[in-house]
Design an enzyme around this catalytic site. Sequence first.
Site, PDB file in Angstrom:
ATOM      1  N   CYS A  64       0.838  -4.982   3.059  1.00 21.70           N
ATOM      2  CA  CYS A  64       0.377  -3.968   2.301  1.00 21.70           C
ATOM      3  C   CYS A  64       1.760  -3.086   2.093  1.00 21.70           C
ATOM      4  CB  CYS A  64      -0.452  -3.156   3.129  1.00 21.70           C
ATOM      5  SG  CYS A  64      -0.947  -1.529   2.680  1.00 21.70           S
ATOM      6  N   ARG A  67       1.688   1.564   3.083  1.00 18.87           N
ATOM      7  CA  ARG A  67       1.601   1.928   4.425  1.00 18.87           C
ATOM      8  C   ARG A  67       2.284   3.575   4.587  1.00 18.87           C
ATOM      9  NH1 ARG A  67       3.989  -2.948   7.333  1.00 18.87           N
ATOM     10  NH2 ARG A  67       4.658  -3.923   4.989  1.00 18.87           N
ATOM     11  N   TRP A 237      -6.831   2.855  -1.540  1.00 25.36           N
ATOM     12  CA  TRP A 237      -7.058   3.066  -2.808  1.00 25.36           C
ATOM     13  C   TRP A 237      -6.548   1.944  -3.616  1.00 25.36           C
ATOM     14  CZ3 TRP A 237      -4.942   7.602  -0.561  1.00 25.36           C
ATOM     15  CH2 TRP A 237      -3.597   7.649  -0.870  1.00 25.36           C
ATOM     16  N   GLU A 242      -3.413  -4.518  -9.052  1.00 26.21           N
ATOM     17  CA  GLU A 242      -4.370  -5.507  -8.267  1.00 26.21           C
ATOM     18  C   GLU A 242      -5.368  -5.882  -9.335  1.00 26.21           C
ATOM     19  OE1 GLU A 242      -5.019  -4.488  -4.028  1.00 26.21           O
ATOM     20  OE2 GLU A 242      -4.556  -2.636  -4.842  1.00 26.21           O
TER      21      GLU A 242
HETATM   22  N1  ARG Z   1      -6.296  -6.994  -3.922  1.00 25.66           N
HETATM   23  C1  ARG Z   1      -7.388  -6.791  -3.476  1.00 25.66           C
HETATM   24  C2  ARG Z   1      -8.345  -6.425  -4.726  1.00 25.66           C
HETATM   25  O1  ARG Z   1      -7.933  -6.590  -5.893  1.00 25.66           O
HETATM   26  C3  ARG Z   1      -7.656  -5.413  -2.585  1.00 25.66           C
HETATM   27  C4  ARG Z   1      -6.594  -5.514  -1.498  1.00 25.66           C
HETATM   28  C5  ARG Z   1      -6.314  -4.257  -0.884  1.00 25.66           C
HETATM   29  N2  ARG Z   1      -5.934  -3.322  -1.734  1.00 25.66           N
HETATM   30  C6  ARG Z   1      -5.779  -1.930  -1.508  1.00 25.66           C
HETATM   31  N3  ARG Z   1      -5.217  -1.427  -2.490  1.00 25.66           N
HETATM   32  N4  ARG Z   1      -6.139  -1.556  -0.291  1.00 25.66           N
HETATM   33  O2  ARG Z   1      -9.832  -6.219  -4.432  1.00 25.66           O
END
Ligand code: ARG
Length: 373
Positions: A64, A67, A237, A242
């Site tokens: 992560c 953090r 968030w 991602e």
């Molecule tokens: N990568 C994952 C997704 O696209 C989420 C993982 C956690 N990500 C976060 N920003 N807490 O759904």
Amino acid sequence: MQDVDVAAATAFLRLFHAENPSAGPVRHRLREVQAEIQRTGTYTHTPGELAYGARMAWRNSSRCIGRLYWHSLRVRDLRHVTTPEGVAVECVNHLREAAPGRRIRPTITVFAPDRPGVPGPRIWNEQLIRYAGYAMDDGSVIGDPRYVDFTTMVHKLGWPGGPGTPFDVLPLLVSVGDGPPLMSTVPGDAVLEVPLSHPSYPWFEQLGLRWHAVPAISNMCLEIGGIHYGAAPFNGWYMGTEIGARNLADVDRYNLMPVVARHLGLDTTTERSLWRDRALVELNVAVLHSFERAGVTMTDHHTESRRFLSHLEREEKAGRVCPADWSWIVPPISGSATAVFHRYYDTAEMSPNFAHHPDAMERGLGHGTVPGW
Ligand code: ARG
């Protein structure tokens, strides 16, 4: 379920007391916990231990990048909730509480742990909100190809299916022990979503893309001092990449690079036009722009990389090791343009932590394994 490992309990309690002097001397608590384990095979965390343990588990999550705010995790202590019905209801409440007024608050809900001979609840879904993947007869997929197996499984369990859009929210599956899974749909008002548009390309909005605002991982086991909380969904968030560089772009996900490149008028017949790279950038511009426009919390990979390095520095100042996995920390686009790229990290496995359990993965899939679960 075996008895709790006394050494793991002891190590956690020592750490907890060392970092929380106001909790008093550890000696008394150690005696109490050892006696409880001898008597019952397990022990019960105080609310303070649970909350701090959950925050430490986030702090120790090597993959992560976000953090820096580990200390502000909101912990919903719902250890008294043991039934599939109760878990399903509280997962929905989690989603509502995690994004009041579109401002996302990092939140974890901790349900009953496993006890010797008494398994706690399990959530089969990888995340509380995920989109169905419908496998079509011609081999194509409507929705998220990552969840084709899960979607097939919930169909077999009686899910009639959603409206058939590329963004139908999957139902939740929750079970306890060997009991059958309870299936429940997530009410629409608990699913905050953002329609995607681009600041300079009006055609982008016509693609009809959207994504959910709250990423809430629900299939990882929270392990604190030898206690296993098998159902402990948590959210932060999103970082734009991602969604823009993985969920919507990966070839085995929504695979949108070719579509976007075509609209941009790029030459897709040669890799050397860098049409993939240019499409990726515009996808990510659209994601960040759309969340901003909707007033929903999101971060970008440049800001988050800087924050991560301040976090690292703070941890080192506090005399702690901050474990990190380079291959997860470095963003999936423009890696070398971020500072996190240009160094290596400690790779220690630390506790408390979040773990993937193979049984949960198999359950979530209904069979075998798929890479990345
Ligand atoms: N990568 C994952 C997704 O696209 C989420 C993982 C956690 N990500 C976060 N920003 N807490 O759904």
